[in-house]
Scaffold this motif. Sequence first.
Motif, short mmCIF file in Angstrom:
data_model
loop_
_atom_site.label_atom_id
_atom_site.label_comp_id
_atom_site.label_asym_id
_atom_site.label_seq_id
_atom_site.Cartn_x
_atom_site.Cartn_y
_atom_site.Cartn_z
N VAL A 122 -11.60 -12.09 51.91
CA VAL A 122 -10.79 -11.31 50.98
C VAL A 122 -11.35 -9.90 50.90
CG1 VAL A 122 -10.03 -13.25 49.56
CG2 VAL A 122 -12.16 -12.07 48.99
N VAL A 123 -10.46 -8.97 50.61
CA VAL A 123 -10.86 -7.58 50.44
C VAL A 123 -11.63 -7.43 49.14
CG1 VAL A 123 -10.00 -5.23 50.13
CG2 VAL A 123 -8.86 -6.77 51.73
N ASN A 124 -12.73 -6.68 49.19
CA ASN A 124 -13.45 -6.30 47.98
C ASN A 124 -13.02 -4.88 47.58
OD1 ASN A 124 -16.45 -7.99 47.31
ND2 ASN A 124 -15.00 -8.68 48.85
N ILE A 125 -13.18 -4.58 46.31
CA ILE A 125 -12.77 -3.27 45.84
C ILE A 125 -13.80 -2.74 44.85
CG2 ILE A 125 -11.33 -4.22 43.98
CD1 ILE A 125 -9.37 -1.88 44.54
N LYS A 126 -14.10 -1.47 44.97
CA LYS A 126 -15.02 -0.81 44.05
C LYS A 126 -14.26 0.33 43.39
CE LYS A 126 -19.42 1.68 43.68
NZ LYS A 126 -19.74 1.04 42.39
N ILE A 127 -14.24 0.34 42.05
CA ILE A 127 -13.53 1.35 41.28
C ILE A 127 -14.52 2.12 40.43
CG2 ILE A 127 -11.70 1.78 39.60
CD1 ILE A 127 -10.57 -0.98 40.36
N GLY A 128 -14.63 3.42 40.66
CA GLY A 128 -15.54 4.26 39.89
C GLY A 128 -16.97 3.77 39.99
N LYS A 129 -17.61 3.63 38.82
CA LYS A 129 -19.01 3.18 38.78
C LYS A 129 -19.12 1.67 38.57
CE LYS A 129 -20.63 7.62 36.98
NZ LYS A 129 -21.33 8.33 35.87
N ALA A 171 -19.09 -2.35 39.39
CA ALA A 171 -19.64 -3.12 40.50
C ALA A 171 -18.53 -3.50 41.48
CB ALA A 171 -20.32 -4.39 39.98
N GLN A 172 -18.88 -3.63 42.73
CA GLN A 172 -17.92 -4.06 43.75
C GLN A 172 -17.50 -5.50 43.46
OE1 GLN A 172 -18.98 -3.17 47.86
NE2 GLN A 172 -18.38 -5.25 48.44
N ARG A 173 -16.18 -5.76 43.51
CA ARG A 173 -15.68 -7.09 43.18
C ARG A 173 -14.65 -7.55 44.23
NH1 ARG A 173 -16.76 -8.28 37.82
NH2 ARG A 173 -17.42 -6.51 36.53
N PRO A 174 -14.55 -8.86 44.44
CA PRO A 174 -13.47 -9.36 45.30
C PRO A 174 -12.12 -9.12 44.62
CG PRO A 174 -14.66 -11.18 44.29
CD PRO A 174 -15.43 -9.94 43.98
N ILE A 175 -11.08 -8.95 45.42
CA ILE A 175 -9.78 -8.53 44.90
C ILE A 175 -9.22 -9.51 43.88
CG2 ILE A 175 -8.41 -9.65 46.72
CD1 ILE A 175 -7.76 -6.16 45.27
N PHE A 176 -9.58 -10.81 44.01
CA PHE A 176 -9.00 -11.79 43.09
C PHE A 176 -9.55 -11.66 41.67
CE2 PHE A 176 -12.28 -14.09 45.59
CZ PHE A 176 -13.20 -14.38 44.58
N GLU A 177 -10.58 -10.85 41.48
CA GLU A 177 -11.09 -10.62 40.12
C GLU A 177 -10.38 -9.46 39.44
OE1 GLU A 177 -15.30 -10.44 39.69
OE2 GLU A 177 -15.67 -12.23 40.90
N LEU A 178 -9.50 -8.79 40.17
CA LEU A 178 -8.67 -7.75 39.57
C LEU A 178 -7.31 -8.33 39.22
CD1 LEU A 178 -10.85 -6.04 41.13
CD2 LEU A 178 -9.12 -4.24 41.20
N GLY A 179 -6.52 -7.58 38.47
CA GLY A 179 -5.20 -8.05 38.08
C GLY A 179 -4.28 -8.20 39.27
N ASP A 180 -3.34 -9.13 39.15
CA ASP A 180 -2.37 -9.35 40.23
C ASP A 180 -1.51 -8.12 40.47
OD1 ASP A 180 -3.17 -11.94 40.77
OD2 ASP A 180 -1.86 -12.81 39.25
N GLY A 181 -1.27 -7.33 39.42
CA GLY A 181 -0.45 -6.14 39.57
C GLY A 181 -1.07 -5.14 40.53
N LEU A 182 -2.39 -4.97 40.46
CA LEU A 182 -3.06 -4.03 41.37
C LEU A 182 -3.03 -4.54 42.80
CD1 LEU A 182 -6.10 -2.97 39.16
CD2 LEU A 182 -4.01 -1.68 39.65
N GLN A 183 -3.13 -5.84 42.99
CA GLN A 183 -2.99 -6.39 44.33
C GLN A 183 -1.61 -6.09 44.90
OE1 GLN A 183 -4.34 -10.50 44.91
NE2 GLN A 183 -5.36 -10.42 42.92
N GLN A 184 -0.58 -6.23 44.04
CA GLN A 184 0.78 -5.93 44.49
C GLN A 184 0.91 -4.46 44.87
OE1 GLN A 184 3.44 -8.01 44.88
NE2 GLN A 184 2.05 -9.72 44.49
N ALA A 185 0.31 -3.59 44.08
CA ALA A 185 0.39 -2.15 44.37
C ALA A 185 -0.19 -1.85 45.75
CB ALA A 185 -0.33 -1.35 43.29
N ILE A 186 -1.29 -2.51 46.09
CA ILE A 186 -1.91 -2.28 47.39
C ILE A 186 -1.04 -2.84 48.52
CG2 ILE A 186 -3.91 -2.86 48.84
CD1 ILE A 186 -5.60 -2.84 46.25
#
Length: 635
Positions: free
Chosen positions: A253-260, A262-277
């Motif tokens: 799975v893709v990991n994502i780091k936002i600002g400061k 910690a880097q997180r796997p995409i499934f720990e972010l909201g589904d809406g942001l995954q859709q945007a990507i």
Amino acid sequence: MQNLMTEKLYYWAENLEGYTSDNDTEKNDDEVIEIKRLNFFIGKNNAGKSRFLRNLFISNYPSGFYNFPELVKNLKILKHRLPELERELGYSSSLSNINNNYKDLIRDLEESKVNQLVFLNSSIKGNLERDSNIEELLKDYSLFEINDEQISKISAVFLSRFYIPILRGMRPVSEQENKQPYIERAQKDYFSDPNKFNSKNIITGECLYYELKIHLLGEPEQRDLIKSYEEKLSQYFFDNEPVSLIPKHNQDVVNIKIGKDAQRPIFELGDGLQQAIILTYEAYIKSKDKNGNTETHAFFIEEPELHMHAGMVRQLMNFYLNETSHYYFFTTHSNHLLDMADESDQVMIQKFVKQPKQDNPKEFEFKIHRCDRDRDLLASLGVRASSVYLANCTIWVEGITDRLYITKYMEKYLAELENSNNDLYKKYRRFMPNYHYTFVEYAGSNLTHWSFDDDYPKTREERIKFLQQDRGQSATAVASDMLLIADGDIQKNPQKIQLLRKELNKENLLILECKETENTLPKDSIIRVAKAKFPRLKNVKQSYDIALIKGITDENHFDNPKFGIGKLLDDQIIKSGSQTTKTAFSDGTGVGTIKDKLKFCREIINDFDENPDWQLTPKAKELCERIFKHIEKCN
């Protein structure tokens, strides 16, 4: 491509039995839809939207007929008429030649070989002339009266087509390597030829991990492209926080780091942001070729609003319009996209209605209606008034024209900030319509029907007593923290001003120092639109001379506290000695508001788009500063 944006573009597909449209009123062709950059297909469930969308995606029907929809109609007629003629008349060498040439014509159009059209045109016409009987039979269906100018307008608008189904996601649902269940499901349900419809043109998000890996481990240009995409993600969806997409080693799975953070796997972010990507990655990556030349494709997208907040969906559409040149076709149930038709002339809304056939009520047909704003459309989406006030703050304006002007002002203000104050620009550009703020339209005369008092009664008994005092409906009950913008002509009603100042804090009330919002428009834009409109005005040319408009040289000529721009125009262009009581631009002989406010507004906005160097007037700039400070305070 951009120079053709003002041309009308029509589109249809094969295998659309049972569908008709009302788009072509000039020639009454009921099998064509007009398209623009963003095309929304809206209607109740089971209204035929998705099947229509998929047929557009898979069809090889010729596309790219600018101002020439009759060619599509005639092709379809000939497709059925020529075989019938062969059966009726028996073998004919001329007819066989016509039929063969017709098949060549279809193939060349599908392959966009427009250079063959001139030859086929003359060849088929020559065969027709040698057989007068056939010429008579086909005369009403002739598609061959095509001149060189029309031929030059036939082009391959879409280099490629891509389909994004509802079944999509960035998280793998199978542990088998190279397994793509979402794509396989789409192939099984909708597409009979997996060699033609596969991961190359069906986008589900399953391939994103590997796509990122290829680009980030590839050439410098590929890495730069991903970096550029991350910057756009930051701008449109992550409040300008730096964003990094990482296909982490030993993960799927893709990991994502936002600002400061910690880097997180995409499934720990909201589904809406995954859709945007998912919805932006391929569109952005495919917006230019290897040499940096703009590419234009067509994207057919099911329910873009899936899992996304209304404000984020609006940002998605802004991303499509601003960062790509593609054409997009959407099925949607989102009412939050409808007012985009007012804000951009590159938006088209088509409403789908399923209804029984007149000749056989047991069978159904699908009607497609081009529409902009209508209540039936909202009702078909299940929209109620209680569902629309979702933003963190509201900006109250006197009607649709004020909203459209101010929206363009805000865009211009941000563009100027980017060059003059980049830090403030980054802070303000993150604010999304319908999320951080939204507009509420009121009519000036109806303002007294609203109460802006924060101490509005809470209990039923108190509210009944309050309403009996005729103090108005509670604005705070239906809208969040507000900025009320009132036209300067409210000054003639001191009691209303006194009440508003009593109920609203100073920072929540803005009264313009000119008569109305139109007085804040730039002089040059007003003059250009007035000069373009004047030849279309009736029964005024004997009393007015548009050439006199050149006498307006003061940049602040239209900045007036008493009179509207209609009167200010008329006073300038009226002929010396004229005693006429008719007006040219003013809606009457009084304070002089401009005639046909909404039509004039749309022409001004078109002028802004055609003249990108237009400048904000000082009052327009002050208005933007006040609005952005209000939005910032409320967010």
